[in-house]
Scaffold this motif. Structure first.
Motif, short mmCIF file in Angstrom:
data_model
loop_
_atom_site.label_atom_id
_atom_site.label_comp_id
_atom_site.label_asym_id
_atom_site.label_seq_id
_atom_site.Cartn_x
_atom_site.Cartn_y
_atom_site.Cartn_z
N LEU A 1 53.52 60.36 -12.27
CA LEU A 1 54.50 61.19 -12.95
C LEU A 1 54.83 60.40 -14.35
O LEU A 1 55.87 59.74 -14.47
CB LEU A 1 55.86 61.34 -12.26
N LEU B 1 60.23 63.37 -7.85
CA LEU B 1 59.67 64.57 -7.06
C LEU B 1 60.78 65.36 -6.43
O LEU B 1 62.00 64.52 -5.95
CB LEU B 1 58.82 64.15 -6.02
N THR C 1 58.31 68.81 -9.74
CA THR C 1 58.89 67.60 -10.36
C THR C 1 60.14 68.14 -11.10
O THR C 1 60.30 69.29 -11.43
CB THR C 1 57.79 67.17 -11.35
N GLN D 1 60.61 61.41 -14.90
CA GLN D 1 60.47 62.70 -13.72
C GLN D 1 60.63 62.11 -12.32
O GLN D 1 60.16 60.94 -12.39
CB GLN D 1 59.27 63.57 -13.79
N ASP E 1 50.19 63.48 -9.91
CA ASP E 1 51.56 64.19 -9.29
C ASP E 1 52.43 62.99 -8.71
O ASP E 1 53.49 63.56 -8.11
CB ASP E 1 51.27 65.24 -8.59
#
Length: 642
Positions: A562, A569, A581, A567, A559
């Motif tokens: 990515l 955050l 995201t 992507q 996370d």
């Protein structure tokens, strides 16, 4: 104090390969025109603004050569007025703010731990509009049709009957065109800084440079509409015979000045504010400590941003407004010195309590403090109505203006060039050459503009292309002209130093200065994806903080890597909590095509090709519609019901 991002164990080789594939833009002609990478766009802003600065600087040298001696005939009045207007307009609108926004484009995502700006396509669009608007205005000069009514464009002098031709039409349309880019960039900075910060970067951990950019962006959003309305009304007066500024038909000549300075005084701080942020960003690396009074400095920035909107009549004390109003605006003009002083004392305390490392960026910061404080003293004098009325439209005003803007903007810009050059180019500059550049520039600046205080007090008016052989004017003007050439040599050495660094400078490490903000935790220059692992921030100085540094090298989870898409955050506005995201757009030609359509539209308006302007407006609308049209979801493409 930092680590090389490419060697971080937090992201596997497979992750790095996927990130490279998703974010890297393959070198090609199409990629050059379609890029949305904030780093490439930031570099383009810097180079383009520097080119406009060179043109404006050459205009200034021509004017100073004309004014070196009484009754000079180097330039005609018409040529002087065009150079004078383009010099001021370019320095204010085409150099200072775009240059500082260029640093913002490159650095803000890196400083807050993001992979790009919030709206990458809008970012690219803003650059193309800035480039085309600048070319639109400068292209008029070789044809003798450049703006010629001063960068302030006071009516009724700039109405059609007093200034015929295309001169001021270029001015009004050019600034309306440019205003689109400035507004787009400001919206982008606000959203990026509020929503794309790394997890853990709460508002009390945001770098001061980012705070300065956000304050500037809000000022632009509220100040620019007044200028846009002003320019639109002047264009309508000149082209279609409206009477917004014509007293004989119910208009008001002072309406222009009110609207212009409602924009114009905040614009002084729109120019200076990011530069103040640069000073707060440079000092920690060369004092080995954080800036003293972080919260007070942020408060000072916010205060300046607000108070600056309440002092516009400071520029109109000689226009015959009701005397009672002068007291309010004089008080506001005096009060705004308090937050400026807070920042000055914070920087001085930082240097006093820190351990100074006297490199070129710090020299320019010290030069800024000296020059800006001197400009601040004369600014406080202008806040007094009686004094202001005595020196209005004299060279004393020119001296103050340049002390504030060169001291407040150009010194920090040059500090930023040397400070972030290793990060932007991956190469180190030549220290000795940089020191020569500083001393020549510092000496030339004061030699050029300090004498203007004197011959301004001796009665020399501003905005004149020549002057009689009066006692006390000619000699000081010659000193100013000699100083301007010395200043130009200093700037030339800066350019030579940058070129030398790019071509022959030794490779730069990720963090050559021991900086405290997140851009120094990435490679020099950064990878297309900025961070292999998005950081988890634990303090105001993340690269000085073990926990923040470790978050990019150990225990990284998917996370924050990515790697499965293009992507970054999205986090909460106040405390930087992870929310979701977001998928970032790919490279696109739409920003360029939209900017070209706007260029055709404004060019058609300039030459009264109204059917072409209507056609271009339709193309603009169609391009925006295609741009904003929602893409089909994968389940829709496969025919699957939602």
């Amino acid at each position: 104090m930092s680590t090389t991002a490419a060697s971080t164990p937090g992201a596997s080789r497979e992750d790095l390969a996927r990130l490279e594939e998703r974010w890297a833009e393959r070198p090609s002609l199409r990629s050059w025109f379609s890029t949305v990478d904030h780093k490439r766009i930031g570099r383009r802003y810097l180079v383009t603004a520097a080119l406009f600065f060179v043109l404006a600087g050459l205009s200034a040298l021509a004017m100073r050569t004309q004014l070196a001696r009484p009754e000079s005939r180097l330039l005609s009045p018409q040529e002087y007025n065009q150079l004078f207007t383009m010099h001021g307009t370019a320095m204010i609108f085409l150099f200072a703010t775009p240059m500082l926004f260029g640093f913002g484009n490159f650095l803000v995502p890196l400083m807050i731990g993001s992979r790009d700006m919030a709206f990458p396509k809008l970012n690219a669009f803003g650059y193309w509009v800035f480039l085309f608007a600048g070319l639109f205005m400068w292209a008029s000069l070789p044809f003798g049709a450049a703006p010629n009514g001063g960068w302030f464009a006071y009516v009724p002098l700039t109405e059609e009957r007093n200034t015929p031709g295309l001169h001021m039409d270029v001015y009004t349309l050019g600034l309306l065109f440019l205003g689109i880019a400035t507004t787009a960039a400001s919206i982008n900075f606000i959203v990026t800084s509020l929503k794309l910060r790394a997890p853990g970067m709460s508002l009390n951990r945001v770098p001061l440079f980012v705070w300065a950019i956000v304050a500037t962006a809000f000022m632009v959003i509220f100040a620019l509409p007044a200028l846009n309305v002003d320019n639109a009304m002047l264009f309508l007066d000149r082209r279609f015979g409206t009477h917004f500024f014509d007293p004989e038909h119910g208009g008001n000549v002072l309406l222009w000045q009110h609207l212009f300075w409602i924009f114009g005084h905040p614009d002084v701080y729109i120019i200076v504010m990011p530069a103040l942020g640069i000073v707060s960003a440079v000092l920690p690396a060369f004092t080995r400590r954080g800036v003293v009074g972080y919260a007070l400095v942020v408060f000072a920035m916010a205060s300046i941003a607000i108070i600056s909107f309440g002092v516009w009549v400071h520029h109109m004390f000689a226009t015959g407004l009701p005397p009672l109003s002068y007291g309010f605006f004089s008080a506001a003009s005096t009060i705004i010195t308090i937050p400026s002083g807070i920042q000055i004392f914070a920087w001085l305390a930082t240097m006093l309590l820190g351990r100074l490392v006297l490199k070129v960026p710090l020299l320019f910061v010290i030069g800024f403090i000296v020059t800006f404080v001197l400009g601040g003293f004369t600014g406080a004098m202008f806040a007094l109505t009686a004094f202001d009325q005595q020196v209005t439209d004299s060279y004393f005003v020119v001296a103050h203006f340049h002390y504030v803007l060169i001291g407040g903007a150009l010194f920090p810009i040059l500090a930023a060039v040397y400070y972030w050059l290793p990060k932007i180019t991956g190469r180190m500059y030549h220290e000795k050459l940089g020191r020569w550049a500083f001393w020549l520039f510092f000496t030339g600046m004061h030699l050029t503009f300090f004498p203007m205080h004197l011959y301004g007090l001796f009665g020399m008016p501003r905005r004149v292309y020549t002057y009689p052989d009066e006692p006390g004017w000619g000699g000081w003007n010659l000193v100013s002209t000699a100083g301007s050439y010395l200043l130009a040599i200093g700037l030339l050495l800066v350019l030579i130093g940058v070129i030398h660094a790019v071509r022959r400078g030794r490779p730069a490490p990720p963090d050559p200065w021991g900086g405290d903000s997140l851009e120094w935790s990435t490679d020099s220059p950064p990878k297309p994806y900025n961070f292999p692992v998005l950081p988890q921030v634990h303090s105001l100085h993340p690269t000085w903080d073990d926990a923040s540094r470790t978050s990019m090298t150990e225990g990284a989870t998917d996370d924050r890597i990515l790697a499965r898409g293009r992507q970054t955050l999205v986090t909460s506005e106040l405390d930087g909590r992870r929310e979701r995201t977001v998928e970032m757009p790919e490279a696109s030609l739409q920003p360029l095509l939209l900017a070209l359509a706007l260029l055709v539209f404004f060019t058609a308006l300039l030459f009264a090709w109204y059917p072409v302007a209507v056609g271009a407006a339709l193309v603009v609308a169609s391009t925006i519609a295609v741009w904003l049209w929602p893409p089909r979801r994968p389940d829709q493409e496969l025919g699957v019901s939602a």
